[in-house]
Write a protein that holds these residues in place. Structure first.
Motif, PDB file in Angstrom:
ATOM      1  N   LEU A   1     -56.245 -28.279 -30.654  1.00  0.00           N
ATOM      2  CA  LEU A   1     -55.798 -27.528 -31.964  1.00  0.00           C
ATOM      3  C   LEU A   1     -56.305 -28.065 -33.110  1.00  0.00           C
ATOM      4  O   LEU A   1     -56.074 -27.174 -33.687  1.00  0.00           O
ATOM      5  N   ALA A   2     -56.418 -29.061 -32.786  1.00  0.00           N
ATOM      6  CA  ALA A   2     -57.536 -30.110 -34.017  1.00  0.00           C
ATOM      7  C   ALA A   2     -58.960 -29.333 -34.859  1.00  0.00           C
ATOM      8  O   ALA A   2     -58.687 -29.017 -35.674  1.00  0.00           O
ATOM      9  N   HIS A   3     -59.397 -29.283 -33.572  1.00  0.00           N
ATOM     10  CA  HIS A   3     -60.056 -28.307 -33.391  1.00  0.00           C
ATOM     11  C   HIS A   3     -60.724 -26.965 -34.239  1.00  0.00           C
ATOM     12  O   HIS A   3     -61.452 -27.209 -34.832  1.00  0.00           O
ATOM     13  N   ASN A   4     -59.432 -26.656 -33.730  1.00  0.00           N
ATOM     14  CA  ASN A   4     -59.732 -24.953 -34.946  1.00  0.00           C
ATOM     15  C   ASN A   4     -58.916 -24.913 -35.758  1.00  0.00           C
ATOM     16  O   ASN A   4     -59.939 -24.116 -36.075  1.00  0.00           O
ATOM     17  N   ASP A   5     -58.073 -26.238 -35.881  1.00  0.00           N
ATOM     18  CA  ASP A   5     -57.749 -25.915 -37.276  1.00  0.00           C
ATOM     19  C   ASP A   5     -58.866 -26.242 -38.216  1.00  0.00           C
ATOM     20  O   ASP A   5     -59.367 -26.234 -38.896  1.00  0.00           O
ATOM     21  N   ALA A   6     -59.863 -27.046 -37.383  1.00  0.00           N
ATOM     22  CA  ALA A   6     -60.864 -27.999 -38.741  1.00  0.00           C
ATOM     23  C   ALA A   6     -62.305 -26.794 -38.454  1.00  0.00           C
ATOM     24  O   ALA A   6     -63.159 -27.039 -39.843  1.00  0.00           O
ATOM     25  N   PHE A   7     -62.475 -26.273 -37.657  1.00  0.00           N
ATOM     26  CA  PHE A   7     -63.252 -25.002 -37.458  1.00  0.00           C
ATOM     27  C   PHE A   7     -62.767 -24.044 -38.553  1.00  0.00           C
ATOM     28  O   PHE A   7     -64.016 -22.769 -38.222  1.00  0.00           O
ATOM     29  N   ARG A   8     -61.395 -23.256 -38.573  1.00  0.00           N
ATOM     30  CA  ARG A   8     -61.260 -21.690 -38.862  1.00  0.00           C
ATOM     31  C   ARG A   8     -62.165 -21.046 -39.937  1.00  0.00           C
ATOM     32  O   ARG A   8     -62.300 -20.755 -39.755  1.00  0.00           O
ATOM     33  N   ASP A   9     -62.682 -22.024 -40.930  1.00  0.00           N
ATOM     34  CA  ASP A   9     -63.245 -22.090 -42.334  1.00  0.00           C
ATOM     35  C   ASP A   9     -64.844 -22.474 -41.797  1.00  0.00           C
ATOM     36  O   ASP A   9     -65.484 -22.029 -43.168  1.00  0.00           O
ATOM     37  N   HIS A  10     -65.118 -22.174 -41.150  1.00  0.00           N
ATOM     38  CA  HIS A  10     -66.812 -22.656 -40.288  1.00  0.00           C
ATOM     39  C   HIS A  10     -67.217 -21.386 -40.157  1.00  0.00           C
ATOM     40  O   HIS A  10     -66.637 -20.725 -39.065  1.00  0.00           O
ATOM     41  N   TRP A  11     -68.302 -20.744 -40.352  1.00  0.00           N
ATOM     42  CA  TRP A  11     -69.043 -19.552 -40.416  1.00  0.00           C
ATOM     43  C   TRP A  11     -69.383 -19.304 -38.814  1.00  0.00           C
ATOM     44  O   TRP A  11     -69.854 -20.888 -38.204  1.00  0.00           O
ATOM     45  N   GLY A  12     -68.936 -17.844 -37.822  1.00  0.00           N
ATOM     46  CA  GLY A  12     -69.562 -17.895 -36.933  1.00  0.00           C
ATOM     47  C   GLY A  12     -68.729 -19.184 -35.896  1.00  0.00           C
ATOM     48  O   GLY A  12     -68.507 -19.019 -34.477  1.00  0.00           O
ATOM     49  N   SER A  13     -67.487 -19.716 -36.764  1.00  0.00           N
ATOM     50  CA  SER A  13     -66.571 -20.506 -35.283  1.00  0.00           C
ATOM     51  C   SER A  13     -65.492 -19.571 -34.526  1.00  0.00           C
ATOM     52  O   SER A  13     -64.977 -18.655 -35.900  1.00  0.00           O
ATOM     53  N   GLU A  14     -65.329 -19.335 -33.815  1.00  0.00           N
ATOM     54  CA  GLU A  14     -64.327 -18.809 -33.174  1.00  0.00           C
ATOM     55  C   GLU A  14     -63.131 -20.000 -32.643  1.00  0.00           C
ATOM     56  O   GLU A  14     -63.663 -21.135 -31.687  1.00  0.00           O
TER      57      GLU A  14
END
Length: 176
Positions: free
Chosen positions: A22-35
């Motif tokens: 869950l932390a990973h999904n939050d940390a990368f939610r604004d990174h280009w190309g990340s799902e």
């Protein structure tokens, strides 16, 4: 390196793995190309995962303003009594590559900090803990891959710890 306030550095454990996802999904939610990564996908491909080299930061008493930005899945997890992982460093041991590279190394596969917790030196604490773990197991180096064009400033963080660029790659694409 000491963390401030209610932040606590802990070794990765199976009980905290979902909170790390869950932390990973939050940390990368604004990174280009990340799902977002679904629970069923999170642990796939971990054949070289090194739990004893992997670290998490938990916030035992998060501020209300930080909680306001949490996604629904994290809120449900907290309501069910799960701890709040706010940063993570997931490492692997690629022993098959040691001879090829000419040295042994610990590899940081994933590093992230939830958006509301950035700027608190959490990534620095996580990387430092990982590097200590690598050294304690006799590794000669700490390795990671990074997008040096990233606007996050991550490459500056790595350089501050002594990481140095040893190789690079360029990806080209065309829209079809």
């Amino acid at each position: 390196m000491a963390l401030q306030g209610s932040l606590r550095l802990v070794r990765w454990s199976a009980e905290l793995d979902e909170a790390a996802r869950l932390a990973h999904n939050d940390a990368f939610r604004d990174h280009w190309g990340s799902e977002p990564i679904a629970a069923e996908q999170w642990s796939r491909g971990r054949s070289e995962f090194a739990p004893t080299w992997s670290w998490l930061v938990v916030d035992d008493d998060p501020a209300a303003e930080a909680l306001a930005d949490l996604d629904a899945e994290t809120r449900a997890s907290l309501d069910a009594g799960a701890p709040l992982v706010v940063g993570y460093q997931m490492a692997s041991r690629y022993e098959g590559d040691f001879a090829l590279r000419g040295y042994s190394f610990g590899y940081t596969d994933l590093l992230g900090v939830r958006r509301a917790w950035r700027g608190r030196r959490i990534a620095l604490a996580l990387l430092s803990a990982g590097m200590r773990s690598f050294a304690e197991d006799g590794m000669e180096a700490a390795v990671l891959d990074v997008d040096t064009a990233s606007p996050t400033g991550a490459d500056g963080l790595y350089a501050s710890l002594g990481y140095a660029k040893v190789s690079g790659s360029h990806m080209a694409s065309i829209e079809l």
